[in-house]
Structures are given as structure tokens and as C-alpha cells.
Design a protein around this motif. Structure first.
Motif, PDB file in Angstrom:
ATOM      1  N   LEU A  51     -30.708  -8.022  12.061  1.00 43.08           N
ATOM      2  CA  LEU A  51     -30.724  -9.238  11.258  1.00 43.08           C
ATOM      3  C   LEU A  51     -31.175  -8.965   9.832  1.00 43.08           C
ATOM      4  O   LEU A  51     -30.679  -9.589   8.894  1.00 43.08           O
ATOM      5  CB  LEU A  51     -31.640 -10.285  11.901  1.00 43.08           C
ATOM      6  N   PRO A  54     -28.479  -5.063   8.395  1.00 46.37           N
ATOM      7  CA  PRO A  54     -27.360  -4.745   9.286  1.00 46.37           C
ATOM      8  C   PRO A  54     -26.550  -3.531   8.842  1.00 46.37           C
ATOM      9  O   PRO A  54     -25.827  -2.952   9.651  1.00 46.37           O
ATOM     10  CB  PRO A  54     -26.506  -6.015   9.255  1.00 46.37           C
ATOM     11  N   HIS A  95     -26.199 -12.566  11.550  1.00 50.14           N
ATOM     12  CA  HIS A  95     -27.232 -12.290  10.552  1.00 50.14           C
ATOM     13  C   HIS A  95     -27.127 -13.155   9.304  1.00 50.14           C
ATOM     14  O   HIS A  95     -28.114 -13.364   8.622  1.00 50.14           O
ATOM     15  CB  HIS A  95     -27.259 -10.794  10.199  1.00 50.14           C
ATOM     16  N   ASN A 153     -38.266 -13.876  11.448  1.00 47.16           N
ATOM     17  CA  ASN A 153     -37.040 -13.912  10.661  1.00 47.16           C
ATOM     18  C   ASN A 153     -36.975 -15.085   9.698  1.00 47.16           C
ATOM     19  O   ASN A 153     -35.999 -15.244   9.003  1.00 47.16           O
ATOM     20  CB  ASN A 153     -35.835 -13.956  11.591  1.00 47.16           C
TER      21      ASN A 153
END
Length: 166
Positions: A51, A54, A95, A153
Motif C-alpha cells: 500500500l 507498491p 493502493h 495507513n
């Protein structure tokens, strides 16, 4: 000299990425025994770096780590490699989309990916004649997608990129 905020916003070095994945691999090597709450740390690290970066951590890295996990667990060669490759593909596909959601939305996007990885290994084991291990087999997928891990994230989405509520 950069400020602490600018230091945090710098992209991670390759050495740090390798170190964090190696730490996750070492955590997977610990003999957790019948503890069903221990998540697959390599899968968590792979998804996190898929994520975040990548282009540095891709499906090839996931396949290689899966082969290492197959060797460690004496599983069918390619079992974890297939599961980690599918997991990595799904994470890379999400992502750009995932940062737009809140913690619960991220959790609901990631839970099917972790379940897919576990179902993949389970189907390979069942096709070789193993018995169904029970529903507790899927608990690590749920523990891997709890609210605390999805907050990791959320820090890289700036307020200017968020959609307006108007």
C-alpha cells in the motif's frame, strides 16, 4: 536540516523496508503453537508495504517470501507463495483507492484480502487430503484487520486530497 515533520514525510529507504520485512519474517518463525490470535506477520508487512510503496515491494517479493515461508513450515512448495501473491496483487490494486476511506472502510476492504489468502492455503491443504481445521482457522484474518492496524495507513492522506462533503 529538516524539521521533524519533514523527516516523517520522507519516503522510507530500501534498507528500512527490508529490515521491517525481515522482522516480520522472524516473528513468523516463532513457535506460536495453537494460539489462533497470532496474525501472519509477513502478510501484514507485505500488505503495508504494497500500500505504501507498491513499486518497491511487489508481487515478486511476495512470491519469494511465500517460498521462504513454505520452506520454513514444510508446506507444499508454492502454497504460501500463491497466497502472498494474491494478497499482494489485491493490495496493489487497492493502493490508490484505500486512503479515501476511514478506518472501518479500510478494514472492510482488507478483510476479504486476508480471508482470500487464508482460503487459498486452506484449499491447497484440503486438496491434498488434510482435514478442515475448524472455524478458528480464520481468526488471524480478523485480528490482522482490526481498527488499530488500519490506522497505520491513515497517516499518509492529506486533508486536501480528501473528498469534500459538500
Amino acid at each position: 536540516m529538516s524539521t521533524p515533520l519533514e523527516t516523517v514525510l520522507l519516503p522510507p529507504s530500501r534498507a528500512f523496508i527490508v529490515f521491517s520485512i525481515a522482522c516480520a519474517f522472524v516473528l513468523n518463525l516463532f513457535p506460536w503453537g495453537p494460539l489462533p490470535l497470532a496474525p501472519d506477520f509477513v502478510a501484514l508487512a507485505l500488505v503495508f508495504w504494497n500500500l505504501r510503496q507498491p513499486y518497491l515491494v511487489g508481487i515478486g517479493v511476495a512470491f519469494g517470501l511465500g517460498l521462504l515461508m513454505d520452506i520454513h513450515s514444510a508446506a507444499l512448495l508454492g502454497e504460501h507463495a500463491l497466497a502472498y501473491s494474491l494478497l499482494s496483487y489485491g493490495a496493489i490494486s487497492l493502493h490508490r483507492r484505500l486512503p479515501w476511506f476511514g478506518p472501518i472502510g479500510r478494514m472492510l476492504h482488507m478483510l476479504p484480502l486476508f480471508l482470500l489468502a487464508q482460503v487459498t492455503t486452506l484449499l491447497v491443504q484440503l486438496s491434498l487430503g488434510a482435514e478442515f481445521p475448524g472455524w478458528l482457522y480464520f481468526v488471524p484474518s480478523v485480528t490482522a484487520t482490526d481498527r488499530k492496524s488500519t490506522r497505520l495507513n491513515s497517516s499518509h492522506v492529506s486533508e486536501s486530497r480528501m473528498p469534500s462533503s459538500a
